[in-house]
Design a protein around this motif. Structure first.
Motif, PDB file in Angstrom:
ATOM      1  N   THR A 255       0.848  -1.190   0.000  1.00 54.01           N
ATOM      2  CA  THR A 255       0.000   0.000   0.000  1.00 54.01           C
ATOM      3  C   THR A 255       0.881   1.236   0.000  1.00 54.01           C
ATOM      4  O   THR A 255       2.088   1.156   0.263  1.00 54.01           O
ATOM      5  CB  THR A 255      -0.905   0.015   1.245  1.00 54.01           C
ATOM      6  OG1 THR A 255      -1.759   1.158   1.208  1.00 54.01           O
ATOM      7  CG2 THR A 255      -0.090   0.070   2.520  1.00 54.01           C
ATOM      8  N   ALA A 256       0.282   2.377  -0.298  1.00 55.05           N
ATOM      9  CA  ALA A 256       1.021   3.628  -0.183  1.00 55.05           C
ATOM     10  C   ALA A 256       1.375   3.830   1.288  1.00 55.05           C
ATOM     11  O   ALA A 256       0.557   3.571   2.171  1.00 55.05           O
ATOM     12  CB  ALA A 256       0.173   4.792  -0.687  1.00 55.05           C
ATOM     13  N   ILE A 257       2.607   4.246   1.551  1.00 55.70           N
ATOM     14  CA  ILE A 257       3.032   4.396   2.937  1.00 55.70           C
ATOM     15  C   ILE A 257       3.027   5.858   3.348  1.00 55.70           C
ATOM     16  O   ILE A 257       3.246   6.757   2.534  1.00 55.70           O
ATOM     17  CB  ILE A 257       4.426   3.788   3.177  1.00 55.70           C
ATOM     18  CG1 ILE A 257       5.478   4.498   2.326  1.00 55.70           C
ATOM     19  CG2 ILE A 257       4.422   2.303   2.895  1.00 55.70           C
ATOM     20  CD1 ILE A 257       6.891   4.110   2.678  1.00 55.70           C
ATOM     21  N   ALA A 258       2.762   6.079   4.620  1.00 51.47           N
ATOM     22  CA  ALA A 258       2.729   7.433   5.166  1.00 51.47           C
ATOM     23  C   ALA A 258       3.869   7.679   6.132  1.00 51.47           C
ATOM     24  O   ALA A 258       3.909   8.702   6.810  1.00 51.47           O
ATOM     25  CB  ALA A 258       1.391   7.656   5.876  1.00 51.47           C
ATOM     26  N   HIS A 259       4.815   6.714   6.187  1.00 49.61           N
ATOM     27  CA  HIS A 259       5.911   6.817   7.137  1.00 49.61           C
ATOM     28  C   HIS A 259       7.218   6.428   6.456  1.00 49.61           C
ATOM     29  O   HIS A 259       7.223   5.605   5.545  1.00 49.61           O
ATOM     30  CB  HIS A 259       5.662   5.904   8.343  1.00 49.61           C
ATOM     31  CG  HIS A 259       4.340   6.094   8.993  1.00 49.61           C
ATOM     32  ND1 HIS A 259       3.218   5.391   8.609  1.00 49.61           N
ATOM     33  CD2 HIS A 259       3.943   6.934   9.979  1.00 49.61           C
ATOM     34  CE1 HIS A 259       2.194   5.762   9.331  1.00 49.61           C
ATOM     35  NE2 HIS A 259       2.606   6.716  10.166  1.00 49.61           N
ATOM     36  N   PRO A 260       8.327   6.973   6.888  1.00 51.06           N
ATOM     37  CA  PRO A 260       9.622   6.613   6.310  1.00 51.06           C
ATOM     38  C   PRO A 260       9.930   5.132   6.562  1.00 51.06           C
ATOM     39  O   PRO A 260       9.531   4.576   7.592  1.00 51.06           O
ATOM     40  CB  PRO A 260      10.616   7.508   7.067  1.00 51.06           C
ATOM     41  CG  PRO A 260       9.791   8.617   7.627  1.00 51.06           C
ATOM     42  CD  PRO A 260       8.448   8.024   7.916  1.00 51.06           C
ATOM     43  N   PRO A 261      10.638   4.465   5.638  1.00 49.81           N
ATOM     44  CA  PRO A 261      11.016   3.068   5.857  1.00 49.81           C
ATOM     45  C   PRO A 261      11.737   2.883   7.186  1.00 49.81           C
ATOM     46  O   PRO A 261      12.605   3.664   7.549  1.00 49.81           O
ATOM     47  CB  PRO A 261      11.942   2.770   4.674  1.00 49.81           C
ATOM     48  CG  PRO A 261      11.464   3.686   3.598  1.00 49.81           C
ATOM     49  CD  PRO A 261      11.065   4.944   4.312  1.00 49.81           C
ATOM     50  N   CYS A 276       8.049  -0.332   4.914  1.00 52.16           N
ATOM     51  CA  CYS A 276       9.062  -0.590   3.889  1.00 52.16           C
ATOM     52  C   CYS A 276       8.945   0.521   2.849  1.00 52.16           C
ATOM     53  O   CYS A 276       8.301   1.533   3.098  1.00 52.16           O
ATOM     54  CB  CYS A 276       8.829  -1.955   3.251  1.00 52.16           C
ATOM     55  SG  CYS A 276       8.935  -3.333   4.409  1.00 52.16           S
ATOM     56  N   ASN A 277       9.519   0.323   1.658  1.00 54.44           N
ATOM     57  CA  ASN A 277       9.435   1.410   0.681  1.00 54.44           C
ATOM     58  C   ASN A 277       8.170   1.361  -0.156  1.00 54.44           C
ATOM     59  O   ASN A 277       7.884   2.284  -0.929  1.00 54.44           O
ATOM     60  CB  ASN A 277      10.687   1.437  -0.213  1.00 54.44           C
ATOM     61  CG  ASN A 277      10.731   0.307  -1.236  1.00 54.44           C
ATOM     62  OD1 ASN A 277       9.813  -0.497  -1.347  1.00 54.44           O
ATOM     63  ND2 ASN A 277      11.811   0.240  -1.991  1.00 54.44           N
ATOM     64  N   ASP A 278       7.381   0.266  -0.016  1.00 61.48           N
ATOM     65  CA  ASP A 278       6.142   0.185  -0.797  1.00 61.48           C
ATOM     66  C   ASP A 278       5.035  -0.520  -0.022  1.00 61.48           C
ATOM     67  O   ASP A 278       4.154  -1.140  -0.608  1.00 61.48           O
ATOM     68  CB  ASP A 278       6.388  -0.541  -2.121  1.00 61.48           C
ATOM     69  CG  ASP A 278       6.878  -1.970  -1.943  1.00 61.48           C
ATOM     70  OD1 ASP A 278       7.239  -2.336  -0.796  1.00 61.48           O
ATOM     71  OD2 ASP A 278       6.886  -2.732  -2.932  1.00 61.48           O
TER      72      ASP A 278
END
Length: 312
Positions: A255-261, A276-278
């Motif tokens: 899913t789209a992430i709202a937090h840094p990896p 993660c990155n994705d």
């Protein structure tokens, strides 16, 4: 045939048991020396030694495989064939000793995943299929002529432990089939170089601690496969508030992430996710430094993160 069996862990016990149950004449077992383990550092027998002694089979435990006393003892058994399952690399003076040679059971579809950790690497690389191979030992490790192979499906949520158990059972059956074929003169050996063609070979080297740390900058599929491929041992790990955290089981959320990896988020009671990155990895079973293995709900019940993004 008179057979000498060589192996150490539980994976090898299934093969030894299958040979004995099939009526094969296993005249001796070679396994690792007893080693100190646990808090009391008491000497522990290998799984193979424990089983062999329960069946009344003589056991040899050499520190060095080139030891002259060991080699003399090995010759005394006058074996026709040696069988190796999850043991050490053998010198030629050992594997070339019996007239029918030495065969090995390997937990991959050779020539793919030669090396010490084929089960782990197959899952880490996201394979959907693995298997077992029996082959004749020669100088280069895991390169001998193949005798028989059997394929096994890897389920999307299989861990290394799950695949280990599947291959342990199927491998024992394949080994028994191989020994019977050799006895009947019906084992055809196929050189591995005839199976390679233009295929890129994937390898399975030994896994070290530095290989187990999770890189949250990787795609979620890669992280998920790393966790599966190292569970239950040696286990993928990360850090939570400065403490090492082993991860045994998880699910993935693309899913789209709202937090840094590398950021972790939780509702404080039912879930703990790392970005993660994705997408996110939602941890289900874990073990924090100094504690026992537990599921995430039990962990959150007794743990108060020092820095975390709380979401509902």
């Amino acid at each position: 045939m008179r057979i000498i069996f060589m192996g150490t862990p539980q994976f090898a016990v299934a093969s030894l048991e299958a040979l004995l149950n099939a009526g094969e004449d296993v005249v001796a077992v070679v396994t690792a020396p007893d080693k100190p383990a646990g808090r009391g550092q008491k000497l522990q027998q290998s799984a193979v030694k424990h089983y062999a002694e329960s069946r009344g089979i003589p056991v040899l435990q050499p520190l060095k495989l080139r030891d002259l006393n060991f080699l003399a003892a090995l010759r005394e058994f006058n074996a026709d064939l040696q069988v190796v399952v999850a043991f050490r690399m053998l010198p030629e003076v050992v594997w070339a000793m019996p007239p029918l040679g030495t065969i090995n059971l390997h937990a991959s579809l050779l020539p793919q995943y030669r090396g010490a950790a084929p089960i782990n690497h197959a899952i880490i690389n996201g394979e959907t299929e693995s298997g077992v191979s029996t082959f004749l030992l020669q100088h280069e490790i895991d390169t001998g002529h193949i005798l028989f192979q059997e394929k096994v499906r890897i389920a999307p949520d299989d861990t290394a432990g799950d695949l280990h158990d599947k291959l342990m059972v199927i491998g024992a059956e394949l080994l028994t089939k191989t020994v019977r074929a050799i006895a009947g003169g019906k084992a055809n050996a196929t050189p591995q170089n005839t199976l390679i063609a233009d295929t890129e070979l994937k390898h399975a080297p030994k896994i070290f601690k530095e290989d187990c740390e999770i890189d949250w900058r990787r795609p979620v599929d890669d992280v998920y496969n790393l966790i599966r491929g190292l569970s239950p041992y040696p286990a993928a790990y990360t850090f939570l508030d400065g403490k090492a955290l082993k991860v045994f089981k998880a699910t993935k959320e693309k899913t789209a992430i709202a937090h840094p990896p590398g950021t972790y988020v939780t509702d404080g009671t039912s879930f703990l996710k790392f970005a993660c990155n994705d997408g996110y990895i939602a941890i289900q079973e874990l073990q924090i430094e100094g504690k026992k293995r537990m599921d995430v709900v039990d962990f959150l019940r007794g743990y108060r993160p020092s820095s975390v993004t709380i979401i509902s």
